[in-house]
Design an enzyme around this catalytic site. Structure first.
Site: not given
Ligand code: GLC
Ligand code: CA
Length: 570
Positions: A219, A280
């Site tokens: 993440d 991500e």
């Molecule tokens: C990422 C996740 C999202 C979350 C953020 C903070 O972007 O996909 O859902 O709110 O990180 O952890």
């Protein structure tokens, strides 16, 4: 990196299970509720794994299922070594893994390294221990500025709006230091300068690998690491939402290289295990930046989000696709495509926006267009878009419900909205609840469309629209015109024709507003325009349609509006 190593790595990597996988993202709260409390859970997921097998998924990625006060629905982790009680127990998790194994489905978890929850033992200890303590060194605690320290330590802003700092009350009751949070105040950023932080995540990855997990989605990796001294950002960067002092930092890459070494060593010590880390990493329209995360020394894969920001135009799609492929390929990395996730307005709705062709309407995932929506148009386009990404080199991630053609629920009342983005922006940003509404499995509304087991229990945690039954999985199964059958057929066709061809894409000439490319034995063609397109007979001669996004489309020479078709020889 030597040439030999590069070549060997490329060939080997393309044969691993994840190189061309079709993964299915499960938003745990909203997938299936086995015990009837209105909240999705692990037992619910387990009971639905055969559905995913039939869909043609290679595995699942579960959004964070660890103990959490759920301020950001699990992206605020209180304990990285256990299961959220509302979702089940470690035994339920083991049972889920065993069932997934039996069905030959892979299981990936979600690791949140940039921040934890305010309820994590470390943060509680930091609050109790006070300024200057070693406990506070695992986070970014700083004194405020100005008289009495009433102003935040710097001018950084949170990704969820408002300042990136929150002031604490010290154990003696006085107003005290501030701590940094890239996201909500309930998500304090961890300082990766502290050796215990890196050790903690080593242990976490190993703990779940030992339980049989096949990989992790990581993440918010671009948020990890901050500029030394935490200086103010320039006004210009703040306005452009590009704070280079706390985004895409070199410090972060130290952590990712460490993780890759850990994974490589784990695989060496556990023959037969084949693990994957997918990042991500939001790097809007900058594949060069994406490549800094996905390479031989860091992540095996990184989501290419550029298509989620691409207007409904052939030129925009072609650019996003070719730049991603061409930038990653030299490093032996295959792209990871996705059109939907739990942070993005659902594609059926996005493509149905009456301004979907305009570049200006696609500037941000968090702030979608508010133009009127034509769902029939959006559905046709979403069907075509799915079939196109399924035909691209590399792997893809589907998000639960897109195979049902679920639209974004745009009219959730403010009172039921839970996303911190909505609340922190005082409702100016709608937030992400609309793509998180629980799944409809059956047409009958009585038991929340099959989401919960029996009528009479608490309602689902977010209300389902009254017409949700028409999207139910059971209602679509067997209907050749349905979205579900398109996904099933598309994934089966992909496996049949492209399994041996995880890489390679050859652009072909096509009429205006179309994309035409070869992939292995296939010709893939997509028409963005509002009228039929006639394909070059030299390309289509001797070919037949093996899957098309437009039901009833049979002539390989003519591509209807908003349609993708795959043509195979013979
Ligand atoms: C990422 C996740 C999202 C979350 C953020 C903070 O972007 O996909 O859902 O709110 O990180 O952890
Ligand atoms: Ca439940």
């Amino acid at each position: 990196m030597t040439a030999t190593r590069f070549a060997a790595g490329t060939a080997g990597a393309h044969r691993r299970w994840w190189a061309s996988a079709a993964m299915y993202q499960i938003y745990v709260r909203s997938f299936a509720d086995a015990n009837g409390d209105g909240i999705g859970d692990l037992a619910g997921i387990r009971s639905r794994l055969p559905y995913l097998r039939e869909l043609g998924a290679d595995g699942v990625w579960l959004t964070p299922c660890f103990p959490s006060p759920q301020h950001d629905h699990g992206y605020d982790v209180a304990d990285y070594f256990d299961i959220e009680p509302a979702y089940g127990t470690l035994e339920d998790f083991d049972a889920l893994i065993a069932e997934a194994r039996r069905l030959a489905l892979r299981v990936m978890l979600d690791v949140v390294p940039n921040h934890c929850s305010r309820d994590h033992a470390w943060f509680r200890a930091a609050l109790a221990a006070g300024p200057g303590s070693p406990e506070r060194a695992r986070f970014y605690f700083r004194d405020g500025r100005g008289p009495g320290g009433t102003a935040p330590p710097n001018n950084w802003v949170s990704a969820f709006r408002g300042p990136a700092w929150t002031r604490v009350t010290e154990p003696d009751g006085t107003a005290g230091q501030w701590y940094l949070h890239t996201f909500a105040p309930e998500q304090p950023d961890l300082s990766w300068d502290h050796p215990e932080v890196a050790d903690h995540f080593d242990r976490m990855l190993t703990f779940w690998f030992d339980r049989g997990v096949d990989g992790f989605r990581a993440d918010a990796v671009t948020a990890l690491g901050k500029a030394p001294g935490l200086p103010d950002a320039s006004e210009e960067d703040l306005l452009a939402n590009r704070n280079l002092l706390c985004q895409w930092r070199p410090e972060g890459h130290v952590a990712w290289r460490r993780w890759r070494r850990l994974v490589d060593a784990y695989e060496r010590d556990h023959p037969g295990r084949d693990l994957v880390l997918v990042a991500e990493a939001y790097t809007p329209l900058q594949p060069d930046l994406l490549r800094q995360y996905a390479n031989h020394d860091e992540f095996h894969q990184a989501f290419s989000f550029d298509l989620t920001l691409a207007p409904w135009r052939a030129a925009a799609w072609r650019r996003a696709i070719s730049e991603t492929v061409e930038t990653l390929e030299p490093d032996g990395v295959l792209p990871t495509w996705t059109l939907n996730n739990h942070d993005t307005q659902r594609s059926v709705t996005r493509y149905g926006r009456l301004d979907a062709e305009r570049y200006e309407s696609w500037h941000s995932n968090l702030v979608p267009s508010d133009a009127p929506i034509d769902l029939a148009l959006g559905t046709r386009r979403a069907r075509a878009a799915f079939l196109t990404i399924a035909g691209l080199p590399g792997n893809l991630y589907l998000y639960q419900g897109e195979e049902l053609g679920l639209p974004e629920v745009v009219d959730l009342p403010a009172a039921v909205r839970q996303d911190p983005v909505f609340h922190r922006s005082e409702g100016r940003v709608p937030g992400r609840d609309g793509c998180r509404v629980p799944m409809p499995w059956r047409s009958s509304p009585a038991d929340s469309f099959g989401f919960s087991p029996s009528p009479g229990g608490p309602p689902p945690w977010l209300p389902q629209p009254a017409d949700w039954g028409r999207y139910a999985a059971l209602a679509q199964a067997g209907d050749p015109t349905s979205m579900l059958e398109l996904y099933r057929h598309g994934l089966a066709t992909r496996r049949h024709w492209l399994h041996e061809h995880p890489s390679g894409l050859g652009w072909q000439p096509g009429p205006p507003d179309t994309l035409v490319f070869t992939r292995g034995p296939l010709l893939v063609a997509m028409n963005f325009g509002p009228v039929d397109a006639r394909l070059d007979p030299a390309l289509t001669a001797g070919r037949r349609i093996v899957v098309t996004s437009r039901y009833g489309h049979t002539d390989p020479a003519v591509l209807p509006a908003d349609t993708t078709a795959w043509l195979a020889p013979g």
